[in-house]
Design an enzyme around this catalytic site. Structure first.
Site, short mmCIF file in Angstrom:
data_model
loop_
_atom_site.label_atom_id
_atom_site.label_comp_id
_atom_site.label_asym_id
_atom_site.label_seq_id
_atom_site.Cartn_x
_atom_site.Cartn_y
_atom_site.Cartn_z
CG ASP A 1 -0.43 -0.43 2.39
OD1 ASP A 1 0.96 -0.48 2.49
OD2 ASP A 1 -0.99 -0.97 3.55
CG ASN B 1 -8.90 -1.60 11.85
OD1 ASN B 1 -8.03 -2.16 11.32
ND2 ASN B 1 -9.41 -0.43 11.47
CG HIS C 1 -5.99 -2.13 8.75
ND1 HIS C 1 -5.98 -0.99 9.41
CD2 HIS C 1 -4.52 -2.38 8.66
CE1 HIS C 1 -4.81 -0.50 9.57
NE2 HIS C 1 -4.07 -1.37 9.25
CD GLU D 1 -8.88 1.05 7.41
OE1 GLU D 1 -8.86 0.28 8.43
OE2 GLU D 1 -8.41 2.23 7.78
C1 GLP Z 1 -0.70 0.04 8.67
C2 GLP Z 1 -0.52 -0.51 7.17
C3 GLP Z 1 -0.34 -1.91 7.33
C4 GLP Z 1 0.25 -2.36 8.43
C5 GLP Z 1 -0.77 -2.18 9.69
C6 GLP Z 1 -0.26 -2.56 11.20
O1 GLP Z 1 -1.56 1.02 8.56
N1 GLP Z 1 -0.90 -0.01 6.18
O2 GLP Z 1 0.15 -2.46 5.94
O3 GLP Z 1 0.39 -3.94 8.67
O4 GLP Z 1 -1.24 -0.84 9.72
O5 GLP Z 1 0.89 -1.43 11.43
P1 GLP Z 1 2.02 -1.58 12.58
O6 GLP Z 1 2.80 -2.96 12.14
O7 GLP Z 1 2.72 -0.32 12.51
O8 GLP Z 1 1.18 -1.72 13.72
#
Ligand code: GLP
Length: 249
Positions: free
Chosen positions: A67, A136, A138, A143
């Protein structure tokens, strides 16, 4: 699906880096799906160290990131492009043209999404997709509520996700409201998936992933239908969870 319990975040990162380097060393041509966020940073650091020490080559590797934020230039320190260069690409011998990240500043974002899917397909699909987990549920930026058949698309970020990511910006107002993300179907097409879950704040989400309903209201739940998923989770993420015995192998 199987779970590898890790003692700590460091241990989780070592296990993940080992799985990745084994794949890289044992495959002639390999397509990796990359994730950003806080969770994989140490894994990337270990890969960078491994390159320095052992010269594990990435010349035969292509990468596709999950992303990117919309409206943020590649050169911006909050772009996922910048993240990948600073955390990994600048330390290894991967030719930059073999690394792919959706452009969040493309003039025609719909076209950018289509092109991205086509590029993945032209590379023969993703061999191993690295994933993090949003609290959440995702995955990528898919989402809650995202249909399971979505391909790469533009998304409106939820308040919860923007709040969770505000720590990387100077406050929530700077966090973009939209992103471009591989869809759930794009992720599910990967031949293999490696999901990293670290910290107590992800414990509830992991529990729901393992024991909840498979439903678009919790996007990561779809991973239970994938034939080849490995979850590496640290102690703080799993200590209060009931892990189905068959997943521990
Ligand atoms: C983000 C990214 C995801 C990531 C997730 C968890 O928003 N878009 O690709 O895996 O949320 O993030 P983190 O590893 O900082 O908890």
């Amino acid at each position: 699906m199987k779970i590898i319990p890790a003692e700590s975040y460091s241990n989780l990162s070592e296990i993940a880096a080992l799985i990745l380097t084994e794949k890289i060393k044992n495959t002639n041509k390999v397509v990796l799906g990359m994730a950003t966020g806080g969770t994989p940073t140490k894994t990337y650091q270990i890969l960078a160290d491994d390159y320095k020490r052992n010269k594990t080559s990435y010349r035969h590797v292509s990468t596709f990131n999950l992303d990117e934020y919309i409206g943020i230039d590649q050169a911006d320190r909050n772009s996922y492009y910048y993240y990948m260069v600073e955390n990994l690409f600048k330390y290894i011998d991967i030719p930059r043209e073999q690394t792919h990240i959706p452009s969040g500043t493309a003039e025609n974002l719909e076209q950018e999404c289509k092109n991205y899917e086509q590029k993945i397909a032209a590379h023969g699909g993703i061999d191993l997709q690295l994933l993090g987990l949003g609290s959440n549920g995702h995955i990528g930026f898919n989402e809650p509520g995202t249909a399971f058949d979505t391909l790469t698309h533009v998304v409106d970020l939820t308040k919860a996700t923007r709040e969770a990511n505000a720590r990387f910006f100077n406050g929530i107002d700077e966090v973009p409201t939209q992103a471009i993300t591989m869809g759930i179907a794009s992720i599910m097409k990967s031949k293999e998936i490696l999901l990293l879950v670290a910290g107590e704040s992800k414990s509830k989400a992991l529990d729901q992933l393992l024991n909840g309903k498979i439903d678009p209201s919790f996007p990561a739940s779809i991973l239970r239908n994938h034939p080849n998923v490995t979850i590496v989770a640290d102690q703080s993420a799993i200590k209060h969870i009931n892990i189905p015995a068959e997943l521990l192998g």
